[in-house]
Design a protein around this motif. Sequence first.
Motif, mmCIF file in Angstrom:
data_model
loop_
_atom_site.group_PDB
_atom_site.id
_atom_site.type_symbol
_atom_site.label_atom_id
_atom_site.label_comp_id
_atom_site.label_asym_id
_atom_site.label_seq_id
_atom_site.Cartn_x
_atom_site.Cartn_y
_atom_site.Cartn_z
ATOM 1 N N SER A 2 -26.380 21.614 17.317
ATOM 2 C CA SER A 2 -27.195 22.710 17.788
ATOM 3 C C SER A 2 -27.637 23.470 16.472
ATOM 4 O O SER A 2 -28.775 24.209 16.847
ATOM 5 C CB SER A 2 -26.492 23.611 18.852
ATOM 6 O OG SER A 2 -25.362 24.170 18.369
ATOM 7 N N ARG A 3 -26.793 23.689 15.355
ATOM 8 C CA ARG A 3 -27.113 24.564 14.608
ATOM 9 C C ARG A 3 -28.613 24.011 13.875
ATOM 10 O O ARG A 3 -29.467 24.560 13.113
ATOM 11 C CB ARG A 3 -26.175 24.772 13.534
ATOM 12 C CG ARG A 3 -24.913 25.630 14.001
ATOM 13 C CD ARG A 3 -24.083 25.703 12.887
ATOM 14 N NE ARG A 3 -23.580 24.453 12.332
ATOM 15 C CZ ARG A 3 -22.825 24.488 11.178
ATOM 16 N NH1 ARG A 3 -22.549 25.386 10.521
ATOM 17 N NH2 ARG A 3 -22.531 23.371 10.751
ATOM 18 N N THR A 4 -28.693 22.541 13.760
ATOM 19 C CA THR A 4 -29.576 21.864 12.969
ATOM 20 C C THR A 4 -30.771 21.588 13.906
ATOM 21 O O THR A 4 -31.959 21.336 13.525
ATOM 22 C CB THR A 4 -29.186 20.560 12.356
ATOM 23 O OG1 THR A 4 -28.621 19.743 13.156
ATOM 24 C CG2 THR A 4 -28.237 20.943 11.391
ATOM 25 N N GLU A 5 -30.579 21.573 15.076
ATOM 26 C CA GLU A 5 -31.629 21.188 16.328
ATOM 27 C C GLU A 5 -32.109 19.836 15.982
ATOM 28 O O GLU A 5 -33.240 19.460 16.201
ATOM 29 C CB GLU A 5 -33.035 22.099 16.103
ATOM 30 C CG GLU A 5 -32.436 23.437 16.427
ATOM 31 C CD GLU A 5 -33.508 24.433 16.683
ATOM 32 O OE1 GLU A 5 -34.742 23.993 16.744
ATOM 33 O OE2 GLU A 5 -33.375 25.845 16.740
ATOM 34 N N VAL A 7 -32.791 15.848 16.393
ATOM 35 C CA VAL A 7 -33.106 15.251 17.485
ATOM 36 C C VAL A 7 -32.441 13.607 17.364
ATOM 37 O O VAL A 7 -32.338 12.956 18.606
ATOM 38 C CB VAL A 7 -34.436 15.046 18.072
ATOM 39 C CG1 VAL A 7 -35.098 16.410 18.459
ATOM 40 C CG2 VAL A 7 -35.102 14.406 16.731
ATOM 41 N N ALA A 30 -27.993 14.485 20.712
ATOM 42 C CA ALA A 30 -28.881 13.679 19.899
ATOM 43 C C ALA A 30 -29.020 12.260 20.011
ATOM 44 O O ALA A 30 -27.930 11.628 20.429
ATOM 45 C CB ALA A 30 -28.837 14.050 18.426
#
Length: 55
Positions: A2-5, A7, A30
């Motif tokens: 979630s920190r890097t977003e 996919v 992801a």
Amino acid sequence: MSRTEAVAVFVPSVRHFDDGRVPAELIAAADVVTVDDQHTHTRPAEPADSSRDRR
């Protein structure tokens, strides 16, 4: 994740993970692509947000 977003995550193979399986928690966050066999473990599709279409 979630920190890097991110996919998607690319890994050398499923042997990279304990028990030779991609963790369900990672797949939920992801898509996971294994390079050796070029397999993509995909996240479940998100339901369409129908609230945007309502007036």
